[in-house]
Scaffold this motif. Structure first.
Motif, PDB file in Angstrom:
ATOM      1  N   GLY A 220       0.796  -1.227   0.307  1.00  0.00           N
ATOM      2  CA  GLY A 220       0.056  -0.156   0.090  1.00  0.00           C
ATOM      3  C   GLY A 220       0.799   1.218   0.092  1.00  0.00           C
ATOM      4  N   GLY A 221       0.453   2.250  -0.611  1.00  0.00           N
ATOM      5  CA  GLY A 221       0.966   3.680  -0.585  1.00  0.00           C
ATOM      6  C   GLY A 221       0.182   4.588   0.224  1.00  0.00           C
ATOM      7  N   LYS A 222       0.820   5.744   0.322  1.00  0.00           N
ATOM      8  CA  LYS A 222       0.122   6.867   0.979  1.00  0.00           C
ATOM      9  C   LYS A 222      -1.336   7.438   0.431  1.00  0.00           C
ATOM     10  CE  LYS A 222       1.368   9.718   4.498  1.00  0.00           C
ATOM     11  NZ  LYS A 222       2.180  10.894   4.145  1.00  0.00           N
ATOM     12  N   GLY A 223      -1.476   6.721  -0.565  1.00  0.00           N
ATOM     13  CA  GLY A 223      -2.864   7.046  -1.061  1.00  0.00           C
ATOM     14  C   GLY A 223      -3.976   6.317  -0.451  1.00  0.00           C
ATOM     15  N   PHE A 230      -5.627   1.915   6.115  1.00  0.00           N
ATOM     16  CA  PHE A 230      -4.375   0.817   5.525  1.00  0.00           C
ATOM     17  C   PHE A 230      -4.901  -0.556   6.025  1.00  0.00           C
ATOM     18  CE2 PHE A 230      -0.379  -0.890   4.969  1.00  0.00           C
ATOM     19  CZ  PHE A 230       0.106  -0.114   3.858  1.00  0.00           C
ATOM     20  N   GLN A 231      -5.853  -0.567   7.165  1.00  0.00           N
ATOM     21  CA  GLN A 231      -6.142  -2.057   7.701  1.00  0.00           C
ATOM     22  C   GLN A 231      -7.017  -2.589   6.901  1.00  0.00           C
ATOM     23  OE1 GLN A 231      -5.032  -2.917  10.781  1.00  0.00           O
ATOM     24  NE2 GLN A 231      -3.879  -0.763  10.459  1.00  0.00           N
ATOM     25  N   LEU A 232      -7.615  -2.093   5.982  1.00  0.00           N
ATOM     26  CA  LEU A 232      -8.534  -2.693   4.512  1.00  0.00           C
ATOM     27  C   LEU A 232      -7.219  -3.564   3.947  1.00  0.00           C
ATOM     28  CD1 LEU A 232     -10.386   0.408   3.212  1.00  0.00           C
ATOM     29  CD2 LEU A 232     -11.203  -1.390   4.765  1.00  0.00           C
ATOM     30  N   PHE A 236      -7.528  -7.857   3.270  1.00  0.00           N
ATOM     31  CA  PHE A 236      -7.495  -8.258   1.985  1.00  0.00           C
ATOM     32  C   PHE A 236      -6.438  -9.339   1.935  1.00  0.00           C
ATOM     33  CE2 PHE A 236      -5.580  -7.592  -2.561  1.00  0.00           C
ATOM     34  CZ  PHE A 236      -6.718  -8.233  -3.040  1.00  0.00           C
ATOM     35  N   ALA A 237      -5.236  -8.970   2.474  1.00  0.00           N
ATOM     36  CA  ALA A 237      -4.083  -9.712   2.469  1.00  0.00           C
ATOM     37  C   ALA A 237      -4.351 -10.991   3.166  1.00  0.00           C
ATOM     38  CB  ALA A 237      -2.803  -9.162   3.166  1.00  0.00           C
ATOM     39  N   GLU A 238      -5.064 -10.999   4.243  1.00  0.00           N
ATOM     40  CA  GLU A 238      -5.448 -12.195   5.232  1.00  0.00           C
ATOM     41  C   GLU A 238      -6.397 -13.025   4.444  1.00  0.00           C
ATOM     42  OE1 GLU A 238      -7.469 -13.461   9.465  1.00  0.00           O
ATOM     43  OE2 GLU A 238      -7.044 -11.274   8.876  1.00  0.00           O
ATOM     44  N   THR A 239      -7.225 -12.817   3.576  1.00  0.00           N
ATOM     45  CA  THR A 239      -8.167 -13.150   2.505  1.00  0.00           C
ATOM     46  C   THR A 239      -7.381 -14.179   1.659  1.00  0.00           C
ATOM     47  OG1 THR A 239      -9.900 -11.538   3.045  1.00  0.00           O
ATOM     48  CG2 THR A 239     -10.223 -13.101   1.433  1.00  0.00           C
ATOM     49  N   LEU A 319      -9.829   2.584  -1.616  1.00  0.00           N
ATOM     50  CA  LEU A 319     -10.955   2.634  -0.616  1.00  0.00           C
ATOM     51  C   LEU A 319     -12.174   1.982  -0.879  1.00  0.00           C
ATOM     52  CD1 LEU A 319     -10.082   5.927   1.142  1.00  0.00           C
ATOM     53  CD2 LEU A 319      -8.966   3.737   1.332  1.00  0.00           C
ATOM     54  N   GLU A 320     -12.706   1.923  -2.256  1.00  0.00           N
ATOM     55  CA  GLU A 320     -14.067   1.505  -2.719  1.00  0.00           C
ATOM     56  C   GLU A 320     -13.675  -0.129  -3.160  1.00  0.00           C
ATOM     57  OE1 GLU A 320     -15.506   4.032  -5.314  1.00  0.00           O
ATOM     58  OE2 GLU A 320     -15.988   5.587  -3.679  1.00  0.00           O
ATOM     59  N   ILE A 321     -12.473  -0.155  -3.888  1.00  0.00           N
ATOM     60  CA  ILE A 321     -12.335  -1.456  -4.671  1.00  0.00           C
ATOM     61  C   ILE A 321     -11.872  -2.339  -3.495  1.00  0.00           C
ATOM     62  CG2 ILE A 321     -10.521  -2.362  -6.375  1.00  0.00           C
ATOM     63  CD1 ILE A 321     -10.649   0.206  -7.904  1.00  0.00           C
ATOM     64  N   ILE A 322     -10.747  -2.339  -2.726  1.00  0.00           N
ATOM     65  CA  ILE A 322     -10.183  -3.164  -1.951  1.00  0.00           C
ATOM     66  C   ILE A 322     -11.442  -3.932  -1.157  1.00  0.00           C
ATOM     67  CG2 ILE A 322      -8.798  -3.717  -0.089  1.00  0.00           C
ATOM     68  CD1 ILE A 322      -7.350  -3.548  -2.568  1.00  0.00           C
ATOM     69  N   PRO A 323     -12.267  -3.274  -0.420  1.00  0.00           N
ATOM     70  CA  PRO A 323     -13.430  -3.986   0.223  1.00  0.00           C
ATOM     71  C   PRO A 323     -14.323  -5.157  -0.679  1.00  0.00           C
ATOM     72  CG  PRO A 323     -13.302  -1.691   0.944  1.00  0.00           C
ATOM     73  CD  PRO A 323     -12.268  -1.629  -0.185  1.00  0.00           C
ATOM     74  N   LYS A 324     -14.461  -4.285  -1.727  1.00  0.00           N
ATOM     75  CA  LYS A 324     -15.337  -5.323  -2.775  1.00  0.00           C
ATOM     76  C   LYS A 324     -14.729  -6.410  -3.186  1.00  0.00           C
ATOM     77  CE  LYS A 324     -17.801  -1.493  -4.757  1.00  0.00           C
ATOM     78  NZ  LYS A 324     -18.239  -0.636  -5.880  1.00  0.00           N
ATOM     79  N   LEU A 325     -13.242  -6.236  -3.290  1.00  0.00           N
ATOM     80  CA  LEU A 325     -12.466  -7.553  -3.738  1.00  0.00           C
ATOM     81  C   LEU A 325     -12.328  -8.711  -2.608  1.00  0.00           C
ATOM     82  CD1 LEU A 325      -9.254  -6.139  -5.681  1.00  0.00           C
ATOM     83  CD2 LEU A 325     -11.037  -7.561  -6.624  1.00  0.00           C
TER      84      LEU A 325
END
Length: 343
Positions: A220-223, A230-232, A236-239, A319-325
């Protein structure tokens, strides 16, 4: 100095307890290309105690010759003893290019040898080539904070030397059928003359998996906006069974510890899958991950440099894409009974 006296490409073969460091095998692959361009032999330089048998492994990975100094005083790495061995070989056989892994020992040895031989040394090189017209090693590395790539030449001195970061080059597949020449040399070393002594070897064991060994990485980056967002990436990584890393900006912001930084001043990684999330793709970051097998980039800016190295790109808000993935992959994992491989 008569530069025409110097010929050949050499690789310092770093070994510990009879096991060759991965970066040395990677450098044999890079050195093979340079030697073929220059039409000269590729040689490995192997120092230690009881290490002659390793010479065949060096040849199998691309070397034409292996210079071996086997001596009890060389059992453990020490600057003084190894420097004497390498300098003795270099002064006798005169290589034009000499490469070392940018490991703690490799950087220590290379700097000491360069000082004694009064030659140049390019540190933390990420690209290597040769100018055939002048037989010059073109050693390139990020400079000025990673904003540009600088190509450094050593025009008037030999050997031309560079240290190269692990995981930047690719090793050749071992070919057991390759044959080469093993050149054994002796050296006058006495333990009582050594100014440093190895009293004890401590092997630390850690339960933390190294980013350099990870098959899947979510970086992840500063974006990502802030530490809470960042916890998102952790979810995602745990999944998907991935490791989490970050850019320098993320580490400096205190969102991640330094050991999880990827890039020029952090880890160099080569996973099977690399998710580059909300990071621009600055040079100092790209040099640490560009050799990943599959790069998936997510960024709001369609012109972000990361898309230039990405295998696949998704333009959008992480922030929208990662939760959906994460949600979709969790669903897939449940449907498959938890047995899903993403690598």
């Amino acid at each position: 100095m008569n530069l025409d006296e110097y010929r050949g490409v050499w690789i310092f073969i770093e070994q510990t307890d009879g096991e060759i460091a991965g970066v040395s095998l990677e450098l044999l692959g890079a050195g093979r290309k340079l030697a073929d361009k220059l039409e000269v032999p590729l040689a490995g330089v192997l120092l230690g105690e009881g290490i002659k048998a390793l010479a065949n492994q060096v040849i199998a990975h691309g070397a034409d010759e292996v210079y071996v100094i086997d001596h009890p005083v060389l059992k453990h790495y020490r600057t003084e003893s190894y420097m004497k061995g390498v300098i003795q070989l270099a002064e006798k056989y005169k290589p034009e290019i000499f490469l070392y892994g940018a490991t703690p020992n490799g950087k220590d040895l290379a700097s000491a040898v360069a000082t004694d031989l009064s030659t140049g040394l390019t540190a933390d090189t990420t690209m290597l080539d040769v100018d055939l017209n002048n037989r010059l090693l073109e050693a390139s590395r990020p400079a000025f904070g990673g904003n540009i790539m600088a190509t450094i030449l050593c025009k008037k001195h030999r050997p031309q030397m560079a240290t190269v970061r692990p995981k930047v080059m690719k090793a050749l597949e071992a070919d057991a059928a390759r044959t080469g020449k093993i050149i054994e040399e002796t050296i006058d070393l006495k333990e009582e003359d050594m100014r440093t002594k190895v009293l004890k070897i401590v092997n630390e064991v850690t339960k933390k998996a190294s980013l350099a060994d990870a098959h899947v990485i979510v970086c992840g980056g500063k974006g990502m906006g802030d530490e809470q967002n960042f916890q998102l990436l952790y979810e995602f990584a745990e999944t998907i069974g991935a490791s989490v890393g970050g850019t320098r900006d993320v580490v400096e912001a205190g969102w991640l510890p330094h050991e999880l930084q990827i890039g020029q001043t952090g880890e160099t990684v080569t996973p099977k899958i690399y998710f580059a999330v909300a990071l621009s793709g600055a040079i100092q970051h790209v040099v640490g991950m560009k050799n990943s097998e599959l790069i998936i980039a997510i960024n709001k800016d369609p012109n972000a440099p990361i898309f230039d190295v990405a295998t696949y790109g998704i333009v959008g808000d992480a922030l929208e894409i990662i939760p959906k993935l994460t949600e979709q992959l969790k669903q897939l994992k449940n449907e498959k009974g938890g047995e899903v491989s993403y690598a």
